[in-house]
Design an enzyme around this catalytic site. Structure first.
Site, mmCIF file in Angstrom:
data_model
loop_
_atom_site.group_PDB
_atom_site.id
_atom_site.type_symbol
_atom_site.label_atom_id
_atom_site.label_comp_id
_atom_site.label_asym_id
_atom_site.label_seq_id
_atom_site.Cartn_x
_atom_site.Cartn_y
_atom_site.Cartn_z
ATOM 1 N N ASP A 73 25.507 89.540 71.166
ATOM 2 C CA ASP A 73 24.661 89.620 72.357
ATOM 3 C C ASP A 73 23.560 90.632 72.105
ATOM 4 O O ASP A 73 23.812 91.719 71.582
ATOM 5 C CB ASP A 73 25.466 90.025 73.592
ATOM 6 C CG ASP A 73 24.673 89.805 74.869
ATOM 7 O OD1 ASP A 73 24.674 88.658 75.366
ATOM 8 O OD2 ASP A 73 24.032 90.755 75.351
ATOM 9 N N THR A 74 22.341 90.259 72.480
ATOM 10 C CA THR A 74 21.180 91.114 72.245
ATOM 11 C C THR A 74 20.567 91.543 73.571
ATOM 12 O O THR A 74 20.345 90.716 74.453
ATOM 13 C CB THR A 74 20.134 90.373 71.389
ATOM 14 O OG1 THR A 74 20.723 90.014 70.137
ATOM 15 C CG2 THR A 74 18.917 91.249 71.133
#
Length: 199
Positions: A73-74
């Site tokens: 996840d960014t």
């Protein structure tokens, strides 16, 4: 040599492409983890990125208990503000206006489930990205390409937004969405040999 299959718990074509550049052809299984219903209260961006990556990995690992599952996840963070994925062109324009002429942080959390033990290994990458001052017509043009949609912070550094980025301090692949050096380290921590994933 024991062949292993890597299941990528992400619909991101960029993460898949990064794995392919190092010789891994992942099975892509988008996670059903509901980020919108996840309680983010009290979590720092660092903890949030890891927690979301862990949630994505766990949701897919239940369906693929025999395989190595990787989730990521960014988050794009400007000051105290987490900039998610824009839902409308107007939101994308607002995000780019905020990022214009400033340096922001990009956090990418990764989580890997090792099937023999069921243990989940996590890691975090943080990079600093500086964007030059953008003119209104540049923002309008970029948003009109459709590229900002579905991307944290409303831009894709591996695409047309490369025109706007003047400096990166950190891991370029982490800014794209999957820090390959961290992925390699996490495999070693899990006792896995990367060449066992090669086709």
């Amino acid at each position: 040599m024991n062949r292993l299959r890597l299941v990528l718990a992400s619909r991101s074509p960029r993460r898949k492409a990064l794995l392919e550049t190092i010789g891994i052809q992942p099975l892509v299984v988008p996670s059903t983890f509901d980020e919108a219903r996840f309680d983010t209260n009290g979590l720092s961006p660092e903890d949030l990125a890891i927690a979301l990556a862990r949630g994505k990995t766990a949701s897919v690992a239940k369906e693929y208990p025999e395989d190595v599952v990787l989730g990521a996840d960014t988050l794009v963070v400007l000051g105290e503000t987490v900039l998610g994925k824009p839902h409308t062109p107007e939101e994308a324009s607002e995000m780019l206006e905020q990022l214009s002429g400033k340096t922001h942080q990009v956090y990418t959390g990764i989580a890997l489930c090792e099937p023999r033990t069921g243990k989940v290994f996590t890691d975090l990458d943080c990079s600093l990205v500086t964007m030059r001052k953008l003119e209104p017509h540049e923002i309008q043009w970029y948003v009109s390409t459709g590229e900002p949609m579905g991307k944290a912070g409303g831009y894709g550094i591996q695409g047309k937004a490369a025109l706007f980025v003047t400096a990166i301090k950190g891991d370029y692949t982490g800014v794209i969405g999957l820090p390959l050096s961290r992925f390699y380290e996490i495999l070693k921590r899990a006792g896995l040999v990367i060449t066992n994933f090669f086709v």
